[in-house]
Scaffold this motif. Structure first.
Motif, PDB file in Angstrom:
ATOM      1  N   ILE A 274       5.140   5.953  -9.384  1.00 52.33           N
ATOM      2  CA  ILE A 274       4.371   4.696  -9.219  1.00 52.33           C
ATOM      3  C   ILE A 274       2.878   5.170  -9.173  1.00 52.33           C
TER       4      ILE A 274
ATOM      5  N   LEU B 263       7.688   6.922  -1.145  1.00 54.60           N
ATOM      6  CA  LEU B 263       6.214   6.556  -1.914  1.00 54.60           C
ATOM      7  C   LEU B 263       5.290   7.864  -1.355  1.00 54.60           C
TER       8      LEU B 263
ATOM      9  N   ASP C 192       7.004  -1.347  -8.762  1.00 58.86           N
ATOM     10  CA  ASP C 192       7.821  -0.704  -7.662  1.00 58.86           C
ATOM     11  C   ASP C 192       9.103  -1.558  -7.404  1.00 58.86           C
TER      12      ASP C 192
END
Length: 155
Positions: A7, A73, A129
């Motif tokens: 990401i 993340l 995502d």
């Protein structure tokens, strides 16, 4: 530049900020539910006492899932009540013992949560995502059904 799960780092950082708001919201929601479960009185006690426990057990699971998504993340989940209270969009509920009033607060809390979940879903979709999209989609579907049932209960 991308993070370990592929990401874009800037988009992931934006998601982490919003997920931390959702985490704070769920933490305060969880505590509201615990208070309702402990303090409910009246003719609706048995059914609502059990329902509130179901809700707070579900919120507890979601809190962990959200924190783990933040870590995935490469962010840091909030983990103090000081931070939760500074960040949350959900108000603390105190000394409420009336069943209908508890359910009204829960409906308002779920409305806040679903609004935040939709925002995160949009941001996550823009960031490609899929992990966060999937998580938010599941939460939204569940919350929509719960809101329908709670609103039917109140009528």
């Amino acid at each position: 530049m991308k993070n370990l799960v592929g990401i874009d780092r800037n988009k992931a950082e934006k998601l982490v900020v919003e997920l931390n708001v959702l985490l704070a919201d769920y933490e305060i929601f969880y505590q509201n539910l615990r208070g309702f479960h402990w303090n409910i009185k009246g003719k609706q006690f048995f059914e609502l006492h059990e329902k509130f426990e179901e809700f707070y057990n579900d919120a507890f699971v979601k809190i962990d899932e959200i924190a783990e998504r933040i870590l995935t993340l490469e962010g840091e989940p909030l983990h103090t009540y000081t931070d939760y209270l500074k960040t949350t969009e959900i108000e603390e509920a105190k000394s409420i013992t009336d069943g209908n009033k508890c359910v009204e607060v829960i409906v308002n809390n779920f409305s806040t949560l679903i609004t935040k979940e939709r925002l995160i879903l949009s941001i996550a979709a823009d960031a490609d995502d899929e992990g966060t999209v999937s998580l938010m989609s599941d939460y939204i579907s569940e919350t929509e059904k719960t809101l329908w049932m709670l609103n039917s209960y109140l009528k």
